[in-house]
Design a protein around this motif. Structure first.
Motif, mmCIF file in Angstrom:
data_model
loop_
_atom_site.group_PDB
_atom_site.id
_atom_site.type_symbol
_atom_site.label_atom_id
_atom_site.label_comp_id
_atom_site.label_asym_id
_atom_site.label_seq_id
_atom_site.Cartn_x
_atom_site.Cartn_y
_atom_site.Cartn_z
ATOM 1 N N ILE A 177 0.709 -1.251 0.155
ATOM 2 C CA ILE A 177 0.014 0.079 0.027
ATOM 3 C C ILE A 177 0.826 1.151 -0.216
ATOM 4 O O ILE A 177 1.819 1.350 0.876
ATOM 5 N N VAL A 190 -4.718 -7.663 4.759
ATOM 6 C CA VAL A 190 -3.618 -6.934 4.701
ATOM 7 C C VAL A 190 -2.663 -7.586 6.046
ATOM 8 O O VAL A 190 -2.811 -7.415 6.903
ATOM 9 N N GLN A 192 0.085 -6.474 8.148
ATOM 10 C CA GLN A 192 0.534 -5.207 8.927
ATOM 11 C C GLN A 192 1.513 -5.477 9.705
ATOM 12 O O GLN A 192 1.800 -4.675 10.587
ATOM 13 N N LYS A 204 -9.736 -6.317 5.897
ATOM 14 C CA LYS A 204 -10.097 -4.991 5.592
ATOM 15 C C LYS A 204 -11.163 -5.030 4.630
ATOM 16 O O LYS A 204 -11.336 -5.495 3.638
ATOM 17 N N VAL A 210 -5.780 1.616 6.545
ATOM 18 C CA VAL A 210 -4.642 0.753 6.212
ATOM 19 C C VAL A 210 -3.638 1.530 5.939
ATOM 20 O O VAL A 210 -3.606 3.076 6.181
ATOM 21 N N THR A 214 2.445 -1.592 4.096
ATOM 22 C CA THR A 214 1.840 -2.982 4.290
ATOM 23 C C THR A 214 1.517 -3.770 3.179
ATOM 24 O O THR A 214 1.267 -2.892 1.824
ATOM 25 N N ASN A 216 -1.027 -5.933 0.665
ATOM 26 C CA ASN A 216 -2.431 -6.530 0.362
ATOM 27 C C ASN A 216 -2.155 -7.971 -0.047
ATOM 28 O O ASN A 216 -1.867 -8.259 -1.097
#
Length: 385
Positions: A177, A190, A192, A204, A210, A214, A216
């Motif tokens: 992202i 995602v 994280q 998510k 978001v 991070t 996806n």
């Protein structure tokens, strides 16, 4: 929804995991001027020491020791002279004067050893600082270089640092992202871990927050940018790490506070140790030997070397293992910790809990076997470890 800074681990430690240092880092560290001069001084000192201990003629080891004084002492001497020009007495200058004083009374070996030790300490501090900078660069690598921005005409690939609040970006599965924002369309999971340290991907949906950097994992997401890339959570963490290397621990602040007075007092005491016996009729060489011995022993080099270099080394080492320390104060306080309580399932713990006891409430109406059966049924399909 709380921000990532609210989700971070215990105060003082953050969870992002820097990427491995790129090849050639050792080469870059050796390219530091402090490291080069310290290695040169050590390389000259070792053969000179061997020749001196073996009883070789002075002309064999004398030039080598002289070269040690020059290679390892010129930089501290320059820093000390700059400080003296500002009417402050710097410990660097004291070390050089003590080493020269040792040479003046015939203790060339002792003076050269003092120079090598002090040059090595400066090199270690420079290397530790460079490694901390490497950890920061590893964090910056987490952020993608480009992002797919949605426009009225379709899609366009733009540098991530050109994104602005209000832009909508498309994040495909497997992509990082590009900016902090909020999901406006799509659903996915995602990873994280780089921000929160949580080992499992977070689901998510539209409305969820978001973070830049991070990953996806599944499902395409449309994200509305809410923060400028320079103010993202990742950018703020990088800034905190950079500031950490510039902070000073209480011990260092105390030493810097008393260092000036101590240095002035030590010089005054050295003058007295030299002058008083001389006035009482002691031989000049004996008085000078006594004064220089006092100066070498009383010099605060050990105190100075025991503060910031170890803290910087500890912070850099922690960064290479995925722990980012926010300040030298925090690192020093870790040495006073007696007990630690952790609440990071699967990150700081094994993520494999086991049942030790089943204790139903006395008036609950369920026996232990029935309660365990119900709990197992609820847990069986759960994704939480």
């Amino acid at each position: 929804m709380p921000s990532a800074l609210d989700q971070r681990p215990a105060p003082g430690l953050t969870g992002p995991r820097p990427s491995p240092a790129p090849p050639g880092r050792r080469t870059r560290l050796l390219a530091l001027p402090e490291a080069r001069w310290a290695l040169a001084a050590l390389a000259l000192f070792l053969p000179a020491l061997a020749l001196h201990l073996l009883g070789a003629p002075a002309w064999t080891w004398g030039p080598l020791f002289t070269a040690v004084y020059v290679t390892g002492g010129w930089e501290p001497a320059l820093e000390g002279l700059r400080a003296a020009r500002e009417r402050t007495l710097d410990v660097d200058l004291l070390m050089v004067v003590a080493a020269l004083g040792a040479a003046a009374i015939g203790q060339v070996l002792d003076g050269a050893l003092l120079i090598v030790i002090f040059a090595a300490s400066g090199a270690l501090e420079a290397v530790a600082t460079a490694r901390t900078a490497d950890s920061v660069r590893g964090l910056l690598d987490l952020a993608p270089d480009t992002a797919t921005r949605l426009t009225d005409g379709g899609e366009e690939t733009v540098p991530a640092d050109r994104l602005a609040p209000g832009d909508v970006i498309l994040v495909r599965p497997g992509e990082r992202i590009g900016a902090d924002g909020r999901v406006v369309a799509g659903a996915g999971e995602v990873d994280q871990a780089t921000i929160t340290g949580e080992p499992l991907p977070a689901a998510k949906d539209p409305g969820d927050e978001v973070f830049a950097g991070t990953v996806n994992g599944t499902g395409a997401l449309r994200v509305r940018v809410e923060r400028d890339p320079s103010d993202s959570v990742l950018a703020r963490i990088v800034k905190m790490v950079e500031e950490a290397a510039e902070t000073k621990a209480p011990t260092q602040l105390f030493i810097e506070k008393v260092e000036q007075r101590y240095s002035v007092g030590m010089v005054a005491a050295t003058v007295l140790v030299f002058a008083v016996p001389l006035l009482l009729g002691t031989d000049l060489r004996d008085a000078l030997l006594r004064a220089m011995t006092f100066m070498i022993v009383a010099s605060p080099c050990a105190i100075v070397l025991a503060t910031m270099p170890p803290l910087l080394s500890a912070m850099a080492n922690a960064g290479r293992h995925g722990i980012l320390v926010k300040s030298a104060v925090v690192m020093e306080r870790l040495g006073q910790v007696d007990a630690v309580a952790l609440d990071k399932t699967g990150t700081l713990t094994q993520g494999a809990p086991r049942v030790t006891d089943v204790r139903p409430l006395p008036d609950g109406g369920a026996d232990p076997d029935e309660l365990l059966r119900l709990a197992a049924a609820a847990e069986h399909a759960s994704e939480h470890p």
